[in-house]
Design a protein around this motif. Structure first.
Motif, PDB file in Angstrom:
ATOM      1  N   ASN A 210      33.307  56.725  46.546  1.00 26.24           N
ATOM      2  CA  ASN A 210      32.105  57.365  47.088  1.00 26.24           C
ATOM      3  C   ASN A 210      31.273  57.983  45.966  1.00 26.24           C
ATOM      4  OD1 ASN A 210      34.299  59.806  47.597  1.00 26.24           O
ATOM      5  ND2 ASN A 210      32.266  60.605  47.144  1.00 26.24           N
ATOM      6  N   CYS A 211      30.014  57.614  45.943  1.00 25.43           N
ATOM      7  CA  CYS A 211      29.033  58.191  45.023  1.00 25.43           C
ATOM      8  C   CYS A 211      27.698  58.134  45.748  1.00 25.43           C
ATOM      9  CB  CYS A 211      28.987  57.412  43.712  1.00 25.43           C
ATOM     10  SG  CYS A 211      27.882  58.146  42.485  1.00 25.43           S
ATOM     11  N   SER A 212      27.071  59.252  45.934  1.00 24.73           N
ATOM     12  CA  SER A 212      25.927  59.324  46.837  1.00 24.73           C
ATOM     13  C   SER A 212      24.659  58.703  46.269  1.00 24.73           C
ATOM     14  CB  SER A 212      25.670  60.788  47.209  1.00 24.73           C
ATOM     15  OG  SER A 212      24.711  60.883  48.229  1.00 24.73           O
ATOM     16  N   LEU A 213      24.325  59.019  45.008  1.00 21.79           N
ATOM     17  CA  LEU A 213      22.989  58.709  44.500  1.00 21.79           C
ATOM     18  C   LEU A 213      22.934  57.601  43.449  1.00 21.79           C
ATOM     19  CD1 LEU A 213      21.591  62.349  44.202  1.00 21.79           C
ATOM     20  CD2 LEU A 213      21.082  60.666  45.969  1.00 21.79           C
ATOM     21  N   PHE A 214      24.069  57.070  43.031  1.00 20.32           N
ATOM     22  CA  PHE A 214      24.064  55.990  42.048  1.00 20.32           C
ATOM     23  C   PHE A 214      24.861  54.815  42.598  1.00 20.32           C
ATOM     24  CE2 PHE A 214      26.014  54.038  38.131  1.00 20.32           C
ATOM     25  CZ  PHE A 214      24.863  53.394  37.704  1.00 20.32           C
ATOM     26  N   ASN A 215      24.166  53.720  42.899  1.00 21.64           N
ATOM     27  CA  ASN A 215      24.817  52.567  43.521  1.00 21.64           C
ATOM     28  C   ASN A 215      24.257  51.272  42.952  1.00 21.64           C
ATOM     29  OD1 ASN A 215      26.478  53.857  45.833  1.00 21.64           O
ATOM     30  ND2 ASN A 215      24.474  54.858  45.929  1.00 21.64           N
ATOM     31  N   PRO A 216      24.747  50.893  41.767  1.00 19.28           N
ATOM     32  CA  PRO A 216      24.248  49.687  41.107  1.00 19.28           C
ATOM     33  C   PRO A 216      24.867  48.424  41.700  1.00 19.28           C
ATOM     34  CG  PRO A 216      25.999  50.637  39.811  1.00 19.28           C
ATOM     35  CD  PRO A 216      25.794  51.564  40.988  1.00 19.28           C
ATOM     36  N   THR A 217      24.421  47.302  41.214  1.00 15.95           N
ATOM     37  CA  THR A 217      25.013  46.006  41.538  1.00 15.95           C
ATOM     38  C   THR A 217      25.408  45.325  40.229  1.00 15.95           C
ATOM     39  OG1 THR A 217      23.658  45.743  43.516  1.00 15.95           O
ATOM     40  CG2 THR A 217      24.617  43.756  42.595  1.00 15.95           C
ATOM     41  N   PRO A 218      26.640  44.878  40.051  1.00 14.45           N
ATOM     42  CA  PRO A 218      27.784  45.003  40.971  1.00 14.45           C
ATOM     43  C   PRO A 218      28.113  46.468  41.284  1.00 14.45           C
ATOM     44  CG  PRO A 218      28.268  43.452  39.192  1.00 14.45           C
ATOM     45  CD  PRO A 218      27.022  44.157  38.818  1.00 14.45           C
ATOM     46  N   SER A 219      28.834  46.655  42.349  1.00 11.72           N
ATOM     47  CA  SER A 219      29.103  48.001  42.856  1.00 11.72           C
ATOM     48  C   SER A 219      30.050  48.772  41.933  1.00 11.72           C
ATOM     49  CB  SER A 219      29.722  47.907  44.251  1.00 11.72           C
ATOM     50  OG  SER A 219      31.031  47.353  44.175  1.00 11.72           O
ATOM     51  N   LEU A 220      30.159  50.074  42.214  1.00 10.89           N
ATOM     52  CA  LEU A 220      31.091  50.915  41.469  1.00 10.89           C
ATOM     53  C   LEU A 220      32.526  50.441  41.690  1.00 10.89           C
ATOM     54  CD1 LEU A 220      29.490  54.415  42.173  1.00 10.89           C
ATOM     55  CD2 LEU A 220      29.107  52.892  40.223  1.00 10.89           C
ATOM     56  N   CYS A 221      32.818  49.989  42.905  1.00 12.51           N
ATOM     57  CA  CYS A 221      34.141  49.422  43.180  1.00 12.51           C
ATOM     58  C   CYS A 221      34.416  48.249  42.251  1.00 12.51           C
ATOM     59  CB  CYS A 221      34.229  48.942  44.634  1.00 12.51           C
ATOM     60  SG  CYS A 221      34.656  50.227  45.820  1.00 12.51           S
ATOM     61  N   ALA A 222      33.423  47.374  42.112  1.00  7.53           N
ATOM     62  CA  ALA A 222      33.584  46.199  41.248  1.00  7.53           C
ATOM     63  C   ALA A 222      33.811  46.606  39.796  1.00  7.53           C
ATOM     64  CB  ALA A 222      32.356  45.302  41.369  1.00  7.53           C
ATOM     65  N   MET A 223      33.134  47.676  39.355  1.00  6.11           N
ATOM     66  CA  MET A 223      33.326  48.165  37.993  1.00  6.11           C
ATOM     67  C   MET A 223      34.767  48.605  37.770  1.00  6.11           C
ATOM     68  SD  MET A 223      29.774  50.370  37.578  1.00  6.11           S
ATOM     69  CE  MET A 223      30.272  51.130  36.039  1.00  6.11           C
ATOM     70  N   ARG A 231      43.966  43.307  41.735  1.00  5.18           N
ATOM     71  CA  ARG A 231      44.229  42.010  42.363  1.00  5.18           C
ATOM     72  C   ARG A 231      43.022  41.514  43.169  1.00  5.18           C
ATOM     73  NH1 ARG A 231      48.803  44.682  46.264  1.00  5.18           N
ATOM     74  NH2 ARG A 231      47.639  44.745  48.228  1.00  5.18           N
ATOM     75  N   SER A 232      43.005  40.220  43.424  1.00  2.99           N
ATOM     76  CA  SER A 232      41.842  39.590  44.042  1.00  2.99           C
ATOM     77  C   SER A 232      41.721  39.857  45.535  1.00  2.99           C
ATOM     78  CB  SER A 232      41.889  38.073  43.815  1.00  2.99           C
ATOM     79  OG  SER A 232      43.069  37.527  44.399  1.00  2.99           O
ATOM     80  N   ASN A 233      42.829  40.201  46.200  1.00  2.05           N
ATOM     81  CA  ASN A 233      42.765  40.441  47.652  1.00  2.05           C
ATOM     82  C   ASN A 233      42.691  41.927  47.995  1.00  2.05           C
ATOM     83  OD1 ASN A 233      45.369  41.096  46.880  1.00  2.05           O
ATOM     84  ND2 ASN A 233      46.332  40.275  48.729  1.00  2.05           N
ATOM     85  N   ILE A 234      42.252  42.750  47.020  1.00  2.00           N
ATOM     86  CA  ILE A 234      42.120  44.188  47.275  1.00  2.00           C
ATOM     87  C   ILE A 234      41.002  44.424  48.297  1.00  2.00           C
ATOM     88  CG2 ILE A 234      40.478  44.561  45.384  1.00  2.00           C
ATOM     89  CD1 ILE A 234      41.893  47.272  44.894  1.00  2.00           C
ATOM     90  N   ILE A 235      41.212  45.386  49.186  1.00  2.00           N
ATOM     91  CA  ILE A 235      40.210  45.746  50.199  1.00  2.00           C
ATOM     92  C   ILE A 235      39.404  46.915  49.634  1.00  2.00           C
ATOM     93  CG2 ILE A 235      39.867  46.578  52.558  1.00  2.00           C
ATOM     94  CD1 ILE A 235      42.668  45.342  53.138  1.00  2.00           C
TER      95      ILE A 235
END
Length: 521
Positions: A210-223, A231-235
């Motif tokens: 969760n990050c409210s005001l900074f949401n780049p692409t690829p996402s923070l999750c992807a970073m 792993r590749s099947n992470i949710i």
């Protein structure tokens, strides 16, 4: 909308009335019903426990009376009696109860451990650096600088709160440096939690950021996934725009995922990015976040593996989410927008405190039936019936929440807010001190602030087995979200975040603040 009202309120010796006074205002019955409805969803599971106990006692009674032995001998002679039917019925019911309980019971959600980010010394932002950096930017008028100085002097923030080193240079406010801020804060924090728990990146099955005001692409999750080669099947889920109360939301989302997917680890990351969200304008209603918000981050490792019970610190008991977005005043009281000169910032309106109070009131009313002792609930319920049904003119009874919780982690939204929550919920000064310490040392770190508070408790105050911890956050939308944890074991952990912290210095600083000094007198 001007924020100068904030200064006037803080200098007023009388207790502020931003948050509705629970002792005078009534409690809406629908929010009480909401809390009991949550309990009723587990009614069948709760009902199975006494049924199972009764059947077990019946079987034990048959054994002690000798009937069980007689039944076996009768069964061998094929001369069945009514008692054998009773035995078979009891066994069938007991088996059904055990199976039903196993399938209906929610999976436990454990907090194995957590980590908070510790800033390097070159990120420290005492008031002198803040003022000089603001002056060097040449973006603020003299009136705006005076306003910010007054806010800082009364804010309750210390000299070691942190901001990105390049923030005072307007040309450095770009996507690249915003990414670097996130990487510096969260990669270090994730590495720390993985090292503490011995969990490998590929063991993580669920990731929530969760990050409210900074949401780049690829996402923070992807970073995070890319850096740690998960792993590749992470949710994975990336929560944006959820404000300072996003951490309990992220925890609740991870909890729901852990109910669906067995034998999993869930990694929850809470952060707010300052680099691209610093306001370089002169609208007072948008300058307040500059004075209070600072860099911070937290990483929490959750598990639904029963074998992790023995090494986990806490078990998640409840999450309650309150959203007042249907109200126009609540929706717009924290609003990211442009000022008249097209500078982007977050505007705080004068309705903010009243909205926050209403959200807290609804959340607490819903949470009460889940956590309060039966004695408090009975008194509250009788009082409610007298007022609502019999129209008896008497004050609303406000339950003593100190009986429900041993520790309270309040979002470090500001000193005045913390003071008022302490007064309204009748909390002791010792219960609120960890929040004041987190505000003093780290400032308003948005959604991660409640974890800095908990880390203070573990570092300075021992958490006893069975202690119940209440985490309370507010955020844009407007939302009030809470999480309740139960300590599984005795905990007194060393946290780097509080290694060199001087508690007495903090107490002296807070006691010397104008509003606080008047309150003590």
């Amino acid at each position: 909308v001007k924020s100068v009202y904030h200064l006037r309120k803080m200098s007023n010796p009388t207790p502020p009335s931003w948050i509705p006074d629970y002792r005078r205002s009534g409690v809406a019955l629908k929010y009480v019903k909401r809390g009991y409805t949550t309990i009723c969803t587990h009614f069948l599971t709760i009902l199975l426990i006494p049924i199972g106990a009764s059947v077990t006692l019946e079987l034990l009674n048959l054994y002690q009376s000798g009937n069980l032995v007689e039944l076996l001998s009768v069964a061998k002679q094929t001369d069945l009696t009514i008692n054998l039917v009773t035995l078979v019925a009891c066994l069938v019911v007991l088996a059904a109860v055990l199976l039903s309980y196993v399938f209906l019971k929610n999976r436990p959600v454990y907090l194995v451990d957590f980590s908070v980010w510790v800033p390097p010394s070159d990120w420290y932002t005492p008031m002198e650096r803040f003022i000089s950096g603001s002056l060097n930017s040449k973006k603020f008028t003299e009136e705006s600088m005076t306003f910010q100085e007054k806010i800082l002097a009364r804010s309750g923030l210390g000299t070691k709160t942190s901001l990105p080193p390049l923030l005072e240079i307007p040309d450095s406010i770009n996507m690249e440096n915003a990414r670097k801020e996130f990487e510096t804060v969260m990669f270090q924090t994730v590495a720390d939690i993985l090292k503490k728990t011995g969990v490998k990146p590929k063991d993580i099955g669920i990731l929530v950021v969760n990050c409210s005001l900074f949401n780049p692409t690829p996402s923070l999750c992807a970073m995070v996934i890319n850096h740690f080669k998960m792993r590749s099947n992470i949710i994975s889920y990336n929560l944006s725009g959820m404000g300072c109360s996003a951490s309990p939301i992220a925890i609740d989302l991870a909890r729901q995922m852990l109910q669906i997917y067995p034998n999993q680890y869930a990694l929850v990351l809470s952060n707010e990015n300052i680099t691209q969200n610093w306001y370089f304008g002169n609208d007072r209603s948008m300058l307040l976040p500059n004075c209070l918000f600072r860099v911070g981050g937290a990483a929490m490792l959750l598990s639904n593996k029963r074998r992790d019970y023995w090494r986990s610190k806490y078990e998640l008991l409840h999450t309650v989410r309150t959203h007042l977005g249907a109200s126009d005043a609540a929706y717009s009281c924290i609003f990211q927008c442009e000022d008249d000169e097209h500078n982007i910032g977050v505007r705080l309106t004068k309705e903010l405190m009243a909205v926050a109070g209403e959200a807290l009131k609804i959340n607490v009313t819903t949470l009460g039936p889940m956590v309060l002792p039966i004695s408090e609930q009975l008194i509250f319920f009788v009082n409610l019936i007298l007022r609502k049904v019999f129209k008896v003119k008497t004050k609303a009874y406000i339950p003593d929440f100190k009986l429900a919780f041993d520790k309270v982690c309040i979002h470090t939204g500001g000193r005045a807010v913390v003071d008022e929550i302490e007064r309204q919920l009748k909390l002791t000064s010792s219960m609120v001190e960890p929040t004041r310490a987190a505000l003093y040392r780290y400032g308003n770190t948005s959604s991660s602030s409640i974890w800095y508070v908990l880390s203070y408790m573990e570092h300075f105050n021992e958490i006893r087995r069975g202690d119940r911890i209440w985490q309370l956050g507010f955020g844009s939308g407007f939302k009030c979200n809470t999480a309740v944890w139960k300590a599984i074991r005795r905990t007194k952990s060393h946290h780097k975040a509080w290694e060199d912290f001087d508690v007495n210095e903090m107490r002296t600083h807070i006691a010397a603040l104008p509003c606080h000094a008047k309150k003590q007198q």
